[in-house]
Scaffold this active site. Sequence first.
Site, PDB file in Angstrom:
ATOM      1  CB  SER A 125     -50.751   7.535  32.935  1.00 13.53           C
ATOM      2  OG  SER A 125     -49.913   6.518  34.232  1.00 13.53           O
ATOM      3  CG  ASP A 171     -42.008   5.328  28.622  1.00 15.74           C
ATOM      4  OD1 ASP A 171     -42.176   4.534  27.891  1.00 15.74           O
ATOM      5  OD2 ASP A 171     -42.161   4.979  29.421  1.00 15.74           O
TER       6      ASP A 171
END
Length: 384
Positions: A125, A171
């Site tokens: 996230s 990521d």
Amino acid sequence: MDIEHVRSRFIKHFDGTTGTLYTSPGRINLIGEHTDYNGGFVFPGAIDKGMMAELKPNGTDKVRAYSIDLKDYVEFGLNEEDAPRASWARYIFGVCREMIKRGVEVKGFNTAFAGDVPLGAGMSSSAALESTYAYALNDLFGDNKLDKFTLAQVGQATEHNYCGVKCGIMDQFASVFGKRDHLIRLDCRSLEYQYYPFKPEGYKLVLLDSVVKHELASSAYNKRRQSCEAAVAAIRKHHPEVEFLRDANMDMLNEAKPDISEEDYMRAEYVIEEIQRVLDVCKALERGDYETVGQKMYETHEGMSKLYEVSCEELDFLNECARQHGVTGSRVMGGGFGGCTINLVKEELYEAFIRETKASFAQRFNRTPKVYDVIIGDGARRVE
Ligand code: GLA
């Protein structure tokens, strides 16, 4: 993700006008964990869940930011000493600073954002948030002059310099470069990458969230990285050409064994083996050999649990459930210490696996794991 949800809050919290919407996804990783900061390979893909933000320049030198999910408002300046305290706002502040360092003339703006990537579940996230703002600021203030790799590096540098996590590039890379129905193999040493179509016929990819939060894991994560660096330093005494564990093999590591701790040895062994597993999985995928893909996933879990020691009781339990149900592949995903297992499951086994695993997990740990079916989606973009 719901555009109206973000837009209506933006209108309500600021001057009633609208700005521009941007979004960037979270990620999964099929295999290649803790290999990125070792110059190795990773094999992630973006997911259909992410962050969405609306931004509008406000003609001042202040950023006014509203987190819709946390119902929290923060205002901050753009100089180094203006760093906000709220951790969510530090991500935005860090991205602003890193963009400025790379020559983008960021000015004040109003912004509201929300997300549907579960927090602390190992789906990145925070990378989704960083990439959303890196993409947005490049578009609004930079004439899109920074390339996509630089945007990913802005997110990574934000983690390093403003959030205390010495993460690799995986990521943010996946969040920026994601492509629907494709995984991306990235060589983290050369930064070469290749898209692999990924739509396994007859299988489902599903995440089981242990609901163990991994927020406190950053110091343990940084410690793993230090172990890898210690192993490299010892190997370099005999092989000065070795820059990353990627450049080493088990013979070199064994040669350096007397000079490093048992723990550092185990960490390095895991990484060397894991880098090879990514290559094996890519080859297996090219022949449609999902049995091998799955077997490598189990090997990764074993290595992450026993050698790298980033699993936990709950994740080991979920992995064992998968094994007992004949699931093709299963392993802890992401940094570890909590979060999800990623499971490659034959369609005909899916329902019973999920139902029975939920029940036995609940019986053992008194809570139910969350289930997320993986849909591979697109990377960072402006919402038209
Ligand atoms: C976290 C980091 C990544 C990577 C993974 C483990 O997600 O942000 O850079 O190191 O852990 O593979």
